[in-house]
Design a protein around this motif. Structure first.
Motif, mmCIF file in Angstrom:
data_model
loop_
_atom_site.group_PDB
_atom_site.id
_atom_site.type_symbol
_atom_site.label_atom_id
_atom_site.label_comp_id
_atom_site.label_asym_id
_atom_site.label_seq_id
_atom_site.Cartn_x
_atom_site.Cartn_y
_atom_site.Cartn_z
ATOM 1 N N LYS A 165 40.670 45.541 40.870
ATOM 2 C CA LYS A 165 41.317 45.991 39.632
ATOM 3 C C LYS A 165 41.360 44.816 38.666
ATOM 4 N N PRO A 166 41.142 45.089 37.385
ATOM 5 C CA PRO A 166 41.243 44.008 36.400
ATOM 6 C C PRO A 166 42.698 43.600 36.175
ATOM 7 N N ILE A 167 42.874 42.403 35.643
ATOM 8 C CA ILE A 167 44.211 41.847 35.415
ATOM 9 C C ILE A 167 45.081 42.780 34.578
ATOM 10 N N THR A 168 44.524 43.343 33.515
ATOM 11 C CA THR A 168 45.323 44.204 32.643
ATOM 12 C C THR A 168 45.825 45.430 33.390
ATOM 13 N N GLN A 169 45.021 46.010 34.237
ATOM 14 C CA GLN A 169 45.459 47.173 35.014
ATOM 15 C C GLN A 169 46.548 46.768 36.007
ATOM 16 N N LEU A 170 46.374 45.626 36.670
ATOM 17 C CA LEU A 170 47.389 45.143 37.602
ATOM 18 C C LEU A 170 48.705 44.888 36.877
ATOM 19 N N TRP A 171 48.609 44.261 35.702
ATOM 20 C CA TRP A 171 49.798 43.975 34.887
ATOM 21 C C TRP A 171 50.525 45.261 34.527
#
Length: 86
Positions: free
Chosen positions: A48-54
């Protein structure tokens, strides 16, 4: 020295999310350790990309944690003492 210069402009929002994601995951782990571990695992595996994790960590904290006190930073996340500014 080709290859050593980072691409500009730098996405400051992405840098901030990458820097504070461990703080969010640590906070989430106190209330929902399984969900925090799933997000940590996805981050480590690169699924998962950082923005999705955030976004997922933020939503989970909003659902499960008490509202934060006045120690919130400019971005709405609670900042540990080591990140606070005067």
């Amino acid at each position: 020295m080709q290859g050593l210069t980072p691409e500009l402009p730098i996405d400051r929002e992405l840098v901030r999310k990458r820097a504070y994601l461990p703080v969010k995951l640590a906070e989430l782990s106190k209330e929902e350790p399984d969900e925090a571990l799933d997000l940590l695992r996805a981050w480590g595996e690169g699924t998962k990309p950082i923005t999705q994790l955030w976004d997922e960590a933020s939503r989970a904290l909003e659902r499960r944690c008490k509202p934060h006190d006045s120690s919130e930073g400019n971005y709405g996340e609670r900042q540990p003492d080591r990140y606070r500014t005067a």
